[in-house]
Design a protein around this motif. Sequence first.
Motif, PDB file in Angstrom:
ATOM      1  N   GLY A  61      10.403  -6.668   2.801  1.00  0.00           N
ATOM      2  CA  GLY A  61       9.749  -7.578   1.868  1.00  0.00           C
ATOM      3  C   GLY A  61       8.964  -6.908   0.756  1.00  0.00           C
ATOM      4  N   LEU A  62       8.896  -5.576   0.747  1.00  0.00           N
ATOM      5  CA  LEU A  62       8.170  -4.877  -0.314  1.00  0.00           C
ATOM      6  C   LEU A  62       8.979  -4.901  -1.603  1.00  0.00           C
ATOM      7  CD1 LEU A  62       6.861  -1.729   1.609  1.00  0.00           C
ATOM      8  CD2 LEU A  62       5.578  -3.761   0.948  1.00  0.00           C
ATOM      9  N   PRO A  72       8.405   1.476  -6.340  1.00  0.00           N
ATOM     10  CA  PRO A  72       7.132   0.821  -6.639  1.00  0.00           C
ATOM     11  C   PRO A  72       6.198   0.856  -5.429  1.00  0.00           C
ATOM     12  CG  PRO A  72       8.935  -0.774  -6.628  1.00  0.00           C
ATOM     13  CD  PRO A  72       9.529   0.565  -6.442  1.00  0.00           C
ATOM     14  N   ALA A  73       4.918   0.944  -5.702  1.00  0.00           N
ATOM     15  CA  ALA A  73       3.917   0.981  -4.638  1.00  0.00           C
ATOM     16  C   ALA A  73       3.814  -0.391  -3.984  1.00  0.00           C
ATOM     17  CB  ALA A  73       2.571   1.380  -5.215  1.00  0.00           C
ATOM     18  N   PRO A  74       3.495  -0.417  -2.696  1.00  0.00           N
ATOM     19  CA  PRO A  74       3.305  -1.719  -2.043  1.00  0.00           C
ATOM     20  C   PRO A  74       2.132  -2.459  -2.673  1.00  0.00           C
ATOM     21  CG  PRO A  74       3.337   0.071  -0.418  1.00  0.00           C
ATOM     22  CD  PRO A  74       3.334   0.695  -1.777  1.00  0.00           C
ATOM     23  N   PRO A  75       2.195  -3.772  -2.715  1.00  0.00           N
ATOM     24  CA  PRO A  75       1.077  -4.523  -3.295  1.00  0.00           C
ATOM     25  C   PRO A  75      -0.173  -4.355  -2.444  1.00  0.00           C
ATOM     26  CG  PRO A  75       2.644  -6.020  -2.289  1.00  0.00           C
ATOM     27  CD  PRO A  75       3.249  -4.650  -2.242  1.00  0.00           C
ATOM     28  N   ARG A  76      -1.308  -4.316  -3.130  1.00  0.00           N
ATOM     29  CA  ARG A  76      -2.581  -4.144  -2.427  1.00  0.00           C
ATOM     30  C   ARG A  76      -3.074  -5.503  -1.969  1.00  0.00           C
ATOM     31  NH1 ARG A  76      -7.765  -1.951  -5.379  1.00  0.00           N
ATOM     32  NH2 ARG A  76      -9.071  -3.212  -4.061  1.00  0.00           N
ATOM     33  N   ASN A  77      -3.255  -5.654  -0.678  1.00  0.00           N
ATOM     34  CA  ASN A  77      -3.731  -6.917  -0.126  1.00  0.00           C
ATOM     35  C   ASN A  77      -5.239  -6.880  -0.005  1.00  0.00           C
ATOM     36  OD1 ASN A  77      -1.175  -7.958   0.153  1.00  0.00           O
ATOM     37  ND2 ASN A  77      -0.909  -7.191   2.214  1.00  0.00           N
ATOM     38  N   GLU A  78      -5.869  -7.813  -0.672  1.00  0.00           N
ATOM     39  CA  GLU A  78      -7.321  -7.931  -0.596  1.00  0.00           C
ATOM     40  C   GLU A  78      -7.676  -8.689   0.675  1.00  0.00           C
ATOM     41  OE1 GLU A  78      -9.692  -6.804  -2.699  1.00  0.00           O
ATOM     42  OE2 GLU A  78      -8.190  -5.849  -3.963  1.00  0.00           O
ATOM     43  N   PRO A  79      -8.674  -8.209   1.418  1.00  0.00           N
ATOM     44  CA  PRO A  79      -9.069  -8.955   2.612  1.00  0.00           C
ATOM     45  C   PRO A  79      -9.732 -10.270   2.229  1.00  0.00           C
ATOM     46  CG  PRO A  79     -10.574  -7.137   2.219  1.00  0.00           C
ATOM     47  CD  PRO A  79      -9.460  -6.999   1.226  1.00  0.00           C
TER      48      PRO A  79
END
Length: 115
Positions: A61-62, A72-79
Amino acid sequence: MGSGNAIRGSRVGAGPMGEAERGEAAPRVRVPFWCANMHETRPSFASDAAVPEFWDCPRCGLPAGQDQSNPPAPPRNEPYKTHLAYVKERRSDKDGAQILAEALERLRSSSRPIY
């Protein structure tokens, strides 16, 4: 014993379909995409269609890109942030203490007793 239905087992559109009935298939091109986990996927596109810059990896899913050496870098998930966390971003501890003192003073000066 059969029901006597002559088209038993058939459905609308059943039967062999060749290019004569469908028309010729558009020329295709397969484009490789790689994700950060180095999964490769090769979706096919019409040769005259615009190929997207990114494609979602069907395995993890990346986002995947066309440059194997630099995916591409994985998306950054905000807590998840609570309301208090957002308030603390806007106010310092000193501001919070002042607002609390003002609220307590209003409660103490009101005619209702505090339990």
